[in-house]
Design a protein around this motif. Sequence first.
Motif, PDB file in Angstrom:
ATOM      1  N   LYS A  57      48.125  -0.554   3.938  1.00  0.00           N
ATOM      2  CA  LYS A  57      47.976   0.419   5.040  1.00  0.00           C
ATOM      3  C   LYS A  57      46.657   1.178   4.890  1.00  0.00           C
ATOM      4  O   LYS A  57      45.909   1.353   5.852  1.00  0.00           O
ATOM      5  CB  LYS A  57      49.165   1.395   5.004  1.00  0.00           C
ATOM      6  N   PHE A  58      46.365   1.574   3.649  1.00  0.00           N
ATOM      7  CA  PHE A  58      45.118   2.329   3.373  1.00  0.00           C
ATOM      8  C   PHE A  58      43.886   1.503   3.778  1.00  0.00           C
ATOM      9  O   PHE A  58      42.980   1.994   4.444  1.00  0.00           O
ATOM     10  CB  PHE A  58      45.081   2.685   1.881  1.00  0.00           C
ATOM     11  N   LEU A  59      43.887   0.224   3.396  1.00  0.00           N
ATOM     12  CA  LEU A  59      42.713  -0.611   3.686  1.00  0.00           C
ATOM     13  C   LEU A  59      42.630  -0.995   5.159  1.00  0.00           C
ATOM     14  O   LEU A  59      41.558  -1.333   5.662  1.00  0.00           O
ATOM     15  CB  LEU A  59      42.741  -1.888   2.837  1.00  0.00           C
ATOM     16  N   SER A  60      43.783  -0.965   5.861  1.00  0.00           N
ATOM     17  CA  SER A  60      43.822  -1.443   7.247  1.00  0.00           C
ATOM     18  C   SER A  60      43.670  -0.317   8.269  1.00  0.00           C
ATOM     19  O   SER A  60      43.683  -0.578   9.468  1.00  0.00           O
ATOM     20  CB  SER A  60      45.141  -2.171   7.540  1.00  0.00           C
ATOM     21  N   LEU A  61      43.589   0.920   7.807  1.00  0.00           N
ATOM     22  CA  LEU A  61      43.569   2.072   8.743  1.00  0.00           C
ATOM     23  C   LEU A  61      42.508   1.909   9.830  1.00  0.00           C
ATOM     24  O   LEU A  61      41.418   1.388   9.543  1.00  0.00           O
ATOM     25  CB  LEU A  61      43.270   3.357   7.945  1.00  0.00           C
ATOM     26  N   ASP A  82      34.386  13.231   3.881  1.00  0.00           N
ATOM     27  CA  ASP A  82      33.536  13.471   5.063  1.00  0.00           C
ATOM     28  C   ASP A  82      32.664  12.257   5.348  1.00  0.00           C
ATOM     29  O   ASP A  82      32.099  11.675   4.421  1.00  0.00           O
ATOM     30  CB  ASP A  82      32.583  14.646   4.784  1.00  0.00           C
ATOM     31  N   ALA A  83      32.502  11.959   6.624  1.00  0.00           N
ATOM     32  CA  ALA A  83      31.678  10.800   7.008  1.00  0.00           C
ATOM     33  C   ALA A  83      30.235  10.972   6.512  1.00  0.00           C
ATOM     34  O   ALA A  83      29.587   9.997   6.120  1.00  0.00           O
ATOM     35  CB  ALA A  83      31.713  10.620   8.517  1.00  0.00           C
ATOM     36  N   SER A  84      29.751  12.223   6.489  1.00  0.00           N
ATOM     37  CA  SER A  84      28.351  12.432   6.083  1.00  0.00           C
ATOM     38  C   SER A  84      28.179  12.153   4.581  1.00  0.00           C
ATOM     39  O   SER A  84      27.172  11.575   4.153  1.00  0.00           O
ATOM     40  CB  SER A  84      27.906  13.858   6.405  1.00  0.00           C
ATOM     41  N   GLU A  85      29.179  12.537   3.778  1.00  0.00           N
ATOM     42  CA  GLU A  85      29.121  12.240   2.326  1.00  0.00           C
ATOM     43  C   GLU A  85      29.169  10.721   2.120  1.00  0.00           C
ATOM     44  O   GLU A  85      28.449  10.161   1.298  1.00  0.00           O
ATOM     45  CB  GLU A  85      30.336  12.847   1.600  1.00  0.00           C
ATOM     46  N   ALA A  86      30.045  10.069   2.884  1.00  0.00           N
ATOM     47  CA  ALA A  86      30.197   8.612   2.765  1.00  0.00           C
ATOM     48  C   ALA A  86      28.871   7.925   3.100  1.00  0.00           C
ATOM     49  O   ALA A  86      28.453   6.982   2.419  1.00  0.00           O
ATOM     50  CB  ALA A  86      31.294   8.127   3.704  1.00  0.00           C
ATOM     51  N   GLU A  87      28.212   8.406   4.117  1.00  0.00           N
ATOM     52  CA  GLU A  87      26.934   7.818   4.537  1.00  0.00           C
ATOM     53  C   GLU A  87      25.911   7.951   3.419  1.00  0.00           C
ATOM     54  O   GLU A  87      25.167   7.013   3.113  1.00  0.00           O
ATOM     55  CB  GLU A  87      26.459   8.566   5.788  1.00  0.00           C
ATOM     56  N   LYS A  88      25.900   9.136   2.773  1.00  0.00           N
ATOM     57  CA  LYS A  88      24.944   9.361   1.668  1.00  0.00           C
ATOM     58  C   LYS A  88      25.225   8.383   0.517  1.00  0.00           C
ATOM     59  O   LYS A  88      24.310   7.844  -0.104  1.00  0.00           O
ATOM     60  CB  LYS A  88      25.067  10.809   1.152  1.00  0.00           C
ATOM     61  N   MET A  89      26.515   8.182   0.236  1.00  0.00           N
ATOM     62  CA  MET A  89      26.876   7.273  -0.870  1.00  0.00           C
ATOM     63  C   MET A  89      26.466   5.841  -0.539  1.00  0.00           C
ATOM     64  O   MET A  89      25.881   5.131  -1.371  1.00  0.00           O
ATOM     65  CB  MET A  89      28.387   7.350  -1.141  1.00  0.00           C
ATOM     66  N   LYS A  90      26.762   5.415   0.675  1.00  0.00           N
ATOM     67  CA  LYS A  90      26.427   4.029   1.027  1.00  0.00           C
ATOM     68  C   LYS A  90      24.908   3.840   1.106  1.00  0.00           C
ATOM     69  O   LYS A  90      24.384   2.793   0.740  1.00  0.00           O
ATOM     70  CB  LYS A  90      27.119   3.641   2.333  1.00  0.00           C
ATOM     71  N   ASN A  91      24.222   4.879   1.548  1.00  0.00           N
ATOM     72  CA  ASN A  91      22.750   4.783   1.586  1.00  0.00           C
ATOM     73  C   ASN A  91      22.175   4.642   0.184  1.00  0.00           C
ATOM     74  O   ASN A  91      21.193   3.942  -0.025  1.00  0.00           O
ATOM     75  CB  ASN A  91      22.148   6.012   2.275  1.00  0.00           C
ATOM     76  N   LEU A  92      22.810   5.331  -0.781  1.00  0.00           N
ATOM     77  CA  LEU A  92      22.322   5.216  -2.168  1.00  0.00           C
ATOM     78  C   LEU A  92      22.499   3.781  -2.669  1.00  0.00           C
ATOM     79  O   LEU A  92      21.609   3.215  -3.307  1.00  0.00           O
ATOM     80  CB  LEU A  92      23.046   6.199  -3.091  1.00  0.00           C
ATOM     81  N   LEU A  93      23.647   3.205  -2.366  1.00  0.00           N
ATOM     82  CA  LEU A  93      23.882   1.807  -2.775  1.00  0.00           C
ATOM     83  C   LEU A  93      22.809   0.895  -2.170  1.00  0.00           C
ATOM     84  O   LEU A  93      22.215   0.060  -2.855  1.00  0.00           O
ATOM     85  CB  LEU A  93      25.285   1.345  -2.355  1.00  0.00           C
ATOM     86  N   LYS A  94      22.545   1.098  -0.883  1.00  0.00           N
ATOM     87  CA  LYS A  94      21.556   0.248  -0.197  1.00  0.00           C
ATOM     88  C   LYS A  94      20.163   0.452  -0.783  1.00  0.00           C
ATOM     89  O   LYS A  94      19.395  -0.489  -0.936  1.00  0.00           O
ATOM     90  CB  LYS A  94      21.553   0.546   1.303  1.00  0.00           C
ATOM     91  N   LEU A  95      19.873   1.708  -1.126  1.00  0.00           N
ATOM     92  CA  LEU A  95      18.559   2.039  -1.711  1.00  0.00           C
ATOM     93  C   LEU A  95      18.314   1.228  -2.982  1.00  0.00           C
ATOM     94  O   LEU A  95      17.186   0.866  -3.306  1.00  0.00           O
ATOM     95  CB  LEU A  95      18.570   3.538  -2.033  1.00  0.00           C
ATOM     96  N   ILE A 128      35.219   3.510   0.206  1.00  0.00           N
ATOM     97  CA  ILE A 128      34.586   4.695   0.826  1.00  0.00           C
ATOM     98  C   ILE A 128      34.945   4.732   2.318  1.00  0.00           C
ATOM     99  O   ILE A 128      35.381   5.765   2.847  1.00  0.00           O
ATOM    100  CB  ILE A 128      33.037   4.655   0.633  1.00  0.00           C
ATOM    101  N   ASP A 129      34.797   3.597   2.996  1.00  0.00           N
ATOM    102  CA  ASP A 129      35.105   3.556   4.437  1.00  0.00           C
ATOM    103  C   ASP A 129      36.573   3.900   4.697  1.00  0.00           C
ATOM    104  O   ASP A 129      36.897   4.651   5.614  1.00  0.00           O
ATOM    105  CB  ASP A 129      34.794   2.161   5.009  1.00  0.00           C
ATOM    106  N   ALA A 130      37.466   3.323   3.869  1.00  0.00           N
ATOM    107  CA  ALA A 130      38.901   3.574   4.069  1.00  0.00           C
ATOM    108  C   ALA A 130      39.227   5.051   3.818  1.00  0.00           C
ATOM    109  O   ALA A 130      40.072   5.635   4.498  1.00  0.00           O
ATOM    110  CB  ALA A 130      39.722   2.671   3.145  1.00  0.00           C
TER     111      ALA A 130
END
Length: 355
Positions: free
Chosen positions: A351-355, A286-299, A276-278
Amino acid sequence: MRKVHVQAKSKEYDVLIGRDAYKVLGQEAKKVCPRALKALLVSETNVAPLYLDKVKVELEGAGIEVTTYVFEAGEQNKGINAIAAMWNKMAEAGFTRTDFVVGLGGGVTTDMAGFAASAFLRGISVIQLPTSLLAMVDASVGGKTGIDIPMGKNQVGAFWQPSVVIEDISFLNSLPEEVFTEGMGEVTKHAFIMDEELFAKLEKANGNIRDDEDLLEEIVYMNVSDKAKVVNEDENDNGLRQTLNFGHTVGHVIERDSGFTKPHGVCVAKGMGIVIDATVREGSLDASEAEKMKNLLKLYNLPVTDDATPESIVEGAMNDKKKRGDTLSVILVTKIGKAEIRKMNKEEFLKFLSL
Ligand code: GLY
């Protein structure tokens, strides 16, 4: 009882989901294996003391002679020795092609029971009774069966669809919390790759689904329906089914590097977080979608990072069985509910993971 009908190319079958669902095992077995006289009931040492006897009684009530095989619980026993022991048991008991295997347990059990059935007498029926959340929403549906070898997880196996899957939601009551959490790794994965409605439901539940059996049953049903849609379109993993590997290419490396001490679903969550971060850094999410996804995991108490380096992930991923030629299919989520398959070679993945 809820029902999802799987219509894979090689076989059609039902997944039955509900409380005390195991009680339909006898009648279902008679329906899908009408000429069966014998069954091999496969389970492991954590699950057998809880459910083996009552499942056996259901089969015997339907006139089936039951042979049991109980192995020591744990991924380290998911190997050829256990499979050979199952084959020997069936041969000694005089099984024929119309008899069947029952897998009662988590993903290790259902994968092994399925694999044993796939090759015995060149293939006999298997009925799956998953007892873990992970096995209910993922492993027991779709016909991927197999064992581990020293070089890697699930490296040997077969596509072998079950004849029916019976998912007893009440069985989830006995799951240790960390095993339940592990299953949530696959549940959130389905929400991310293909199911906005599931995502919204999980967000709304605010991390509390375990104590609400109705909600839990609905969530299992939604996940099985998602999985069925994918398997119906691409049983043999040549296209759409690869999207179910979201987080897995990275997660498998983390899992293997931990000597399989970190649970699969937890490693998948870490893998999803890293990808997701990469994907955000690459500009495809979008960073906002990514944040929602990671927040769900944390939840749902799942981690979203790991200290594995991009280099070690790429090196490990190059040994993954999902690699074809020198290319990996990396799964990206570009929007909640939408996944994309991106072919990458070693350099592109690094390259994708190191961006
Ligand atoms: N567990 C991923 C799949 O069934 O394809």
